[in-house]
Design a protein around this motif. Structure first.
Motif, mmCIF file in Angstrom:
data_model
loop_
_atom_site.group_PDB
_atom_site.id
_atom_site.type_symbol
_atom_site.label_atom_id
_atom_site.label_comp_id
_atom_site.label_asym_id
_atom_site.label_seq_id
_atom_site.Cartn_x
_atom_site.Cartn_y
_atom_site.Cartn_z
ATOM 1 N N ARG A 163 -8.098 20.719 9.793
ATOM 2 C CA ARG A 163 -8.511 21.972 9.168
ATOM 3 C C ARG A 163 -9.961 22.305 9.532
ATOM 4 O O ARG A 163 -10.306 23.446 9.801
ATOM 5 N N LYS A 164 -10.823 21.274 9.565
ATOM 6 C CA LYS A 164 -12.224 21.492 9.949
ATOM 7 C C LYS A 164 -12.330 21.984 11.383
ATOM 8 O O LYS A 164 -13.170 22.825 11.693
ATOM 9 N N LYS A 165 -11.481 21.461 12.258
ATOM 10 C CA LYS A 165 -11.511 21.885 13.659
ATOM 11 C C LYS A 165 -11.064 23.335 13.819
ATOM 12 O O LYS A 165 -11.600 24.061 14.649
ATOM 13 N N TRP A 166 -10.063 23.753 13.042
ATOM 14 C CA TRP A 166 -9.513 25.091 13.193
ATOM 15 C C TRP A 166 -10.202 26.137 12.319
ATOM 16 O O TRP A 166 -10.154 27.327 12.626
ATOM 17 N N ASP A 167 -10.826 25.720 11.238
ATOM 18 C CA ASP A 167 -11.470 26.672 10.328
ATOM 19 C C ASP A 167 -12.929 26.898 10.679
ATOM 20 O O ASP A 167 -13.824 26.793 9.858
ATOM 21 N N ASN A 168 -13.184 27.237 11.895
ATOM 22 C CA ASN A 168 -14.567 27.482 12.297
ATOM 23 C C ASN A 168 -14.733 28.882 12.895
ATOM 24 O O ASN A 168 -15.673 29.145 13.606
ATOM 25 N N LEU A 169 -13.827 29.752 12.562
ATOM 26 C CA LEU A 169 -13.876 31.107 13.046
ATOM 27 C C LEU A 169 -14.999 31.879 12.331
ATOM 28 O O LEU A 169 -15.105 31.840 11.108
ATOM 29 N N ILE A 170 -15.827 32.527 13.105
ATOM 30 C CA ILE A 170 -16.926 33.302 12.543
ATOM 31 C C ILE A 170 -16.634 34.788 12.804
ATOM 32 O O ILE A 170 -16.446 35.199 13.941
ATOM 33 N N VAL A 171 -16.591 35.561 11.739
ATOM 34 C CA VAL A 171 -16.293 36.982 11.846
ATOM 35 C C VAL A 171 -17.612 37.734 11.928
ATOM 36 O O VAL A 171 -18.502 37.575 11.087
ATOM 37 N N GLN A 172 -17.756 38.559 12.947
ATOM 38 C CA GLN A 172 -18.975 39.339 13.109
ATOM 39 C C GLN A 172 -18.614 40.822 13.089
ATOM 40 O O GLN A 172 -17.641 41.238 13.687
ATOM 41 N N ARG A 173 -19.460 41.603 12.412
ATOM 42 C CA ARG A 173 -19.253 43.043 12.383
ATOM 43 C C ARG A 173 -19.934 43.654 13.587
ATOM 44 O O ARG A 173 -20.990 43.237 14.005
ATOM 45 N N LYS A 174 -19.315 44.656 14.119
ATOM 46 C CA LYS A 174 -19.891 45.361 15.277
ATOM 47 C C LYS A 174 -20.752 46.517 14.824
ATOM 48 O O LYS A 174 -20.621 47.132 13.864
ATOM 49 N N ARG A 204 0.852 -1.190 0.000
ATOM 50 C CA ARG A 204 0.000 0.000 0.000
ATOM 51 C C ARG A 204 0.893 1.248 0.000
ATOM 52 O O ARG A 204 1.246 1.777 1.038
ATOM 53 N N TYR A 205 1.250 1.728 -1.172
ATOM 54 C CA TYR A 205 2.134 2.885 -1.294
ATOM 55 C C TYR A 205 1.386 4.207 -1.152
ATOM 56 O O TYR A 205 1.969 5.225 -0.800
ATOM 57 N N LEU A 206 0.086 4.215 -1.410
ATOM 58 C CA LEU A 206 -0.684 5.459 -1.380
ATOM 59 C C LEU A 206 -1.436 5.656 -0.060
ATOM 60 O O LEU A 206 -1.737 6.782 0.319
ATOM 61 N N ARG A 207 -1.716 4.575 0.634
ATOM 62 C CA ARG A 207 -2.524 4.655 1.857
ATOM 63 C C ARG A 207 -1.950 5.608 2.912
ATOM 64 O O ARG A 207 -2.697 6.401 3.481
ATOM 65 N N PRO A 208 -0.629 5.577 3.191
ATOM 66 C CA PRO A 208 -0.111 6.532 4.191
ATOM 67 C C PRO A 208 -0.384 7.987 3.805
ATOM 68 O O PRO A 208 -0.716 8.810 4.665
ATOM 69 N N HIS A 209 -0.288 8.288 2.517
ATOM 70 C CA HIS A 209 -0.552 9.657 2.062
ATOM 71 C C HIS A 209 -2.035 10.005 2.199
ATOM 72 O O HIS A 209 -2.378 11.125 2.591
ATOM 73 N N VAL A 210 -2.909 9.053 1.866
ATOM 74 C CA VAL A 210 -4.355 9.286 1.988
ATOM 75 C C VAL A 210 -4.722 9.523 3.440
ATOM 76 O O VAL A 210 -5.490 10.436 3.767
ATOM 77 N N GLU A 211 -4.179 8.718 4.349
ATOM 78 C CA GLU A 211 -4.462 8.891 5.775
ATOM 79 C C GLU A 211 -3.954 10.229 6.288
ATOM 80 O O GLU A 211 -4.623 10.897 7.074
ATOM 81 N N GLU A 212 -2.779 10.619 5.821
ATOM 82 C CA GLU A 212 -2.208 11.906 6.229
ATOM 83 C C GLU A 212 -3.086 13.072 5.755
ATOM 84 O O GLU A 212 -3.363 14.008 6.514
ATOM 85 N N VAL A 213 -3.544 13.011 4.513
ATOM 86 C CA VAL A 213 -4.416 14.062 3.973
ATOM 87 C C VAL A 213 -5.734 14.095 4.747
ATOM 88 O O VAL A 213 -6.236 15.170 5.074
ATOM 89 N N ALA A 214 -6.287 12.932 5.065
ATOM 90 C CA ALA A 214 -7.546 12.875 5.811
ATOM 91 C C ALA A 214 -7.381 13.489 7.199
ATOM 92 O O ALA A 214 -8.261 14.239 7.664
ATOM 93 N N LYS A 215 -6.258 13.209 7.857
ATOM 94 C CA LYS A 215 -5.998 13.803 9.172
ATOM 95 C C LYS A 215 -5.875 15.325 9.065
ATOM 96 O O LYS A 215 -6.379 16.060 9.908
ATOM 97 N N GLU A 216 -5.192 15.797 8.023
ATOM 98 C CA GLU A 216 -5.041 17.236 7.827
ATOM 99 C C GLU A 216 -6.394 17.897 7.576
ATOM 100 O O GLU A 216 -6.652 18.998 8.070
ATOM 101 N N GLU A 217 -7.269 17.224 6.819
ATOM 102 C CA GLU A 217 -8.598 17.778 6.554
ATOM 103 C C GLU A 217 -9.428 17.849 7.832
ATOM 104 O O GLU A 217 -10.139 18.826 8.057
ATOM 105 N N GLU A 218 -9.324 16.831 8.681
ATOM 106 C CA GLU A 218 -10.036 16.852 9.963
ATOM 107 C C GLU A 218 -9.519 17.982 10.844
ATOM 108 O O GLU A 218 -10.299 18.696 11.483
#
Length: 126
Positions: free
Chosen positions: A115-126, A99-113
């Motif tokens: 990113r979802k955790k950190w990309d939840n900033l909501i900008v509000q105007r005052k 499985r030469y591609l699986r480690p890369h797929v798992e790494e990308v999936a972890k990075e996407e997870e």
């Protein structure tokens, strides 16, 4: 990859000697019945490339891995045009089917997870 819920029974099966003894012959039969090795493919060659995670993982392959993958795809395409599998000496063996591609797929999936955790900033105007 990991089933519909992101879970895998593989570690449990591998840890149980009895289950492994029963499932391994069935798994080997299934791989041989699938027939992808007869055309020179490795398992990771038949992953769905339209998946964005797999596409990003493919960009992380080394130049040699990219070349080998392209060669296997072209050789299998030629065999398909001829309507015949490759000669038996050119089939991929179980030892070569790594499985030469699986480690890369798992790494990308972890990075996407992550990113979802950190990309939840909501900008509000005052």
């Amino acid at each position: 990859m990991f089933g519909p819920l992101g879970l895998s029974l593989a570690p449990y099966v591998q840890s149980s000697r009895t289950l492994s003894k029963w499932i391994t012959p069935v798994a080997n039969w299934y791989v041989n019945a699938a027939g992808y090795r007869k055309y020179g493919f490795k398992y990771d060659d038949i992953l769905v490339e339209e998946n964005p995670t797999v596409q990003r993982a493919l960009t992380r392959l080394t130049p040699r891995e990219k070349y080998d993958r392209a060669y296997r795809l072209k050789r299998a395409s030629q065999a398909s045009v001829l309507h015949a599998p490759l000669p038996k000496e050119l089939w991929i063996t179980e030892a070569e089917d790594v499985r030469y591609l699986r480690p890369h797929v798992e790494e990308v999936a972890k990075e996407e997870e992550e990113r979802k955790k950190w990309d939840n900033l909501i900008v509000q105007r005052k």
